[in-house]
Scaffold this motif. Structure first.
Motif, PDB file in Angstrom:
ATOM      1  N   ILE A  73      32.556  41.414  42.649  1.00  0.00           N
ATOM      2  CA  ILE A  73      31.544  40.642  41.915  1.00  0.00           C
ATOM      3  C   ILE A  73      32.194  39.421  41.260  1.00  0.00           C
ATOM      4  CG2 ILE A  73      29.994  40.688  39.897  1.00  0.00           C
ATOM      5  CD1 ILE A  73      29.478  43.692  40.595  1.00  0.00           C
ATOM      6  N   GLN A  74      33.353  39.635  40.649  1.00  0.00           N
ATOM      7  CA  GLN A  74      34.045  38.533  39.984  1.00  0.00           C
ATOM      8  C   GLN A  74      34.513  37.475  40.986  1.00  0.00           C
ATOM      9  OE1 GLN A  74      36.961  40.958  37.940  1.00  0.00           O
ATOM     10  NE2 GLN A  74      35.974  40.554  35.973  1.00  0.00           N
ATOM     11  N   GLU A  75      35.004  37.918  42.138  1.00  0.00           N
ATOM     12  CA  GLU A  75      35.461  36.969  43.164  1.00  0.00           C
ATOM     13  C   GLU A  75      34.315  36.096  43.641  1.00  0.00           C
ATOM     14  OE1 GLU A  75      39.200  39.342  45.202  1.00  0.00           O
ATOM     15  OE2 GLU A  75      37.152  39.817  45.871  1.00  0.00           O
ATOM     16  N   LYS A  76      33.137  36.688  43.817  1.00  0.00           N
ATOM     17  CA  LYS A  76      31.977  35.900  44.242  1.00  0.00           C
ATOM     18  C   LYS A  76      31.544  34.929  43.150  1.00  0.00           C
ATOM     19  CE  LYS A  76      30.102  39.090  47.607  1.00  0.00           C
ATOM     20  NZ  LYS A  76      29.057  40.030  47.976  1.00  0.00           N
ATOM     21  N   ALA A  77      31.651  35.341  41.902  1.00  0.00           N
ATOM     22  CA  ALA A  77      31.214  34.496  40.793  1.00  0.00           C
ATOM     23  C   ALA A  77      32.210  33.381  40.470  1.00  0.00           C
ATOM     24  CB  ALA A  77      30.974  35.346  39.545  1.00  0.00           C
ATOM     25  N   PHE A  78      33.515  33.676  40.545  1.00  0.00           N
ATOM     26  CA  PHE A  78      34.519  32.737  40.058  1.00  0.00           C
ATOM     27  C   PHE A  78      35.472  32.208  41.126  1.00  0.00           C
ATOM     28  CE2 PHE A  78      33.791  35.718  36.422  1.00  0.00           C
ATOM     29  CZ  PHE A  78      33.090  34.831  35.614  1.00  0.00           C
ATOM     30  N   GLY A  79      35.545  32.882  42.267  1.00  0.00           N
ATOM     31  CA  GLY A  79      36.512  32.519  43.299  1.00  0.00           C
ATOM     32  C   GLY A  79      37.667  33.499  43.305  1.00  0.00           C
ATOM     33  N   PRO A  80      38.426  33.557  44.410  1.00  0.00           N
ATOM     34  CA  PRO A  80      39.470  34.579  44.578  1.00  0.00           C
ATOM     35  C   PRO A  80      40.730  34.390  43.736  1.00  0.00           C
ATOM     36  CG  PRO A  80      39.450  33.102  46.450  1.00  0.00           C
ATOM     37  CD  PRO A  80      38.283  32.713  45.580  1.00  0.00           C
ATOM     38  N   ALA A  81      40.909  33.213  43.134  1.00  0.00           N
ATOM     39  CA  ALA A  81      42.131  32.968  42.367  1.00  0.00           C
ATOM     40  C   ALA A  81      41.820  32.540  40.933  1.00  0.00           C
ATOM     41  CB  ALA A  81      42.979  31.904  43.066  1.00  0.00           C
ATOM     42  N   ALA A  82      40.672  32.945  40.438  1.00  0.00           N
ATOM     43  CA  ALA A  82      40.253  32.537  39.097  1.00  0.00           C
ATOM     44  C   ALA A  82      40.921  33.383  38.017  1.00  0.00           C
ATOM     45  CB  ALA A  82      38.735  32.659  38.979  1.00  0.00           C
ATOM     46  N   PRO A  83      41.200  32.799  36.872  1.00  0.00           N
ATOM     47  CA  PRO A  83      41.817  33.559  35.769  1.00  0.00           C
ATOM     48  C   PRO A  83      40.923  34.687  35.249  1.00  0.00           C
ATOM     49  CG  PRO A  83      41.295  31.310  35.074  1.00  0.00           C
ATOM     50  CD  PRO A  83      41.039  31.381  36.541  1.00  0.00           C
ATOM     51  N   GLN A  84      39.614  34.606  35.478  1.00  0.00           N
ATOM     52  CA  GLN A  84      38.695  35.664  35.037  1.00  0.00           C
ATOM     53  C   GLN A  84      38.952  36.982  35.750  1.00  0.00           C
ATOM     54  OE1 GLN A  84      37.846  32.564  35.902  1.00  0.00           O
ATOM     55  NE2 GLN A  84      36.368  31.719  34.452  1.00  0.00           N
ATOM     56  N   LEU A  85      39.712  36.957  36.834  1.00  0.00           N
ATOM     57  CA  LEU A  85      40.022  38.166  37.594  1.00  0.00           C
ATOM     58  C   LEU A  85      41.232  38.919  37.046  1.00  0.00           C
ATOM     59  CD1 LEU A  85      38.210  36.507  39.589  1.00  0.00           C
ATOM     60  CD2 LEU A  85      39.624  37.391  41.402  1.00  0.00           C
ATOM     61  N   ILE A  86      41.963  38.302  36.143  1.00  0.00           N
ATOM     62  CA  ILE A  86      43.238  38.861  35.697  1.00  0.00           C
ATOM     63  C   ILE A  86      43.102  40.272  35.137  1.00  0.00           C
ATOM     64  CG2 ILE A  86      45.056  38.622  33.948  1.00  0.00           C
ATOM     65  CD1 ILE A  86      45.070  35.617  34.536  1.00  0.00           C
ATOM     66  N   ASP A  87      42.136  40.499  34.255  1.00  0.00           N
ATOM     67  CA  ASP A  87      42.015  41.827  33.639  1.00  0.00           C
ATOM     68  C   ASP A  87      41.715  42.911  34.668  1.00  0.00           C
ATOM     69  OD1 ASP A  87      42.574  40.826  31.126  1.00  0.00           O
ATOM     70  OD2 ASP A  87      40.473  40.695  30.513  1.00  0.00           O
ATOM     71  N   THR A  88      40.824  42.622  35.595  1.00  0.00           N
ATOM     72  CA  THR A  88      40.472  43.622  36.607  1.00  0.00           C
ATOM     73  C   THR A  88      41.629  43.847  37.570  1.00  0.00           C
ATOM     74  OG1 THR A  88      38.145  42.986  36.413  1.00  0.00           O
ATOM     75  CG2 THR A  88      38.760  44.288  38.341  1.00  0.00           C
ATOM     76  N   LEU A  89      42.288  42.775  37.990  1.00  0.00           N
ATOM     77  CA  LEU A  89      43.465  42.918  38.863  1.00  0.00           C
ATOM     78  C   LEU A  89      44.561  43.698  38.158  1.00  0.00           C
ATOM     79  CD1 LEU A  89      43.646  39.358  40.467  1.00  0.00           C
ATOM     80  CD2 LEU A  89      43.287  41.516  41.692  1.00  0.00           C
ATOM     81  N   SER A  90      44.753  43.429  36.883  1.00  0.00           N
ATOM     82  CA  SER A  90      45.758  44.140  36.105  1.00  0.00           C
ATOM     83  C   SER A  90      45.408  45.630  36.003  1.00  0.00           C
ATOM     84  CB  SER A  90      45.867  43.515  34.717  1.00  0.00           C
ATOM     85  OG  SER A  90      46.861  44.131  33.976  1.00  0.00           O
TER      86      SER A  90
END
Length: 156
Positions: free
Chosen positions: A99-116
């Motif tokens: 969901i985050q990748e679709k909303a922000f893109g695959p390399a967006a900083p908003q993904l950091i918490d979920t990736l972590s």
């Protein structure tokens, strides 16, 4: 909020919303506030039940690919991880990441918490196959958004 007050809020939630004619968005917010209280009180089993209700309401109200859905997916995944239910947590984090990748893109900083969270989960499971790529992706995002000497880059 006392435990009995939380119980009354949960039990009276449908009636409360009918009486006050609150919107689904207000209901979703109230459920999430209740989840926060339950977690602070370490009432994780109850928090999980309310989070499942909030997730269902978010999917119905906002659609299955909305960021509010991601909020509840992360809560449920965190609660599952807390109880050692890693197999339950992983797909919840994965769905949120999608969901985050679709909303922000695959390399967006908003993904950091979920990736972590996914990386920590992989480490707990001893899953080296996914751990390396997750940390590489985290590092790439952090290097792109932070200075090279920033503690979050160095720690990755």
């Amino acid at each position: 909020m006392t435990p009995s007050a939380v119980g009354r809020v949960i039990a009276g939630f449908p009636l409360l919303c009918a009486v006050s004619a609150c919107t689904n968005e207000q209901s979703w917010t109230t459920l999430n506030d209740t989840i926060d209280v339950l977690i602070k009180q370490q009432r994780y089993s109850e928090a999980s039940k309310v989070a499942k209700r909030a997730l269902a309401l978010a999917e119905k109200t906002f659609g299955p690919h909305h960021l509010h859905v991601c909020t509840n997916l992360n809560t449920l995944a965190s609660l599952a991880t807390l109880h050692g239910n890693y197999e339950e947590a992983a797909p919840l984090y994965q769905r949120c990441l999608g969901i985050q990748e679709k909303a922000f893109g695959p390399a967006a900083p908003q993904l950091i918490d979920t990736l972590s969270a996914l990386a920590h989960l992989s480490a707990r499971q001893g899953n080296v196959t996914t751990l390396g790529p997750l940390y590489q992706r985290l590092l790439a995002i952090r290097e792109k958004t932070l200075r090279a000497d920033h503690p979050d880059v160095v720690d990755t």
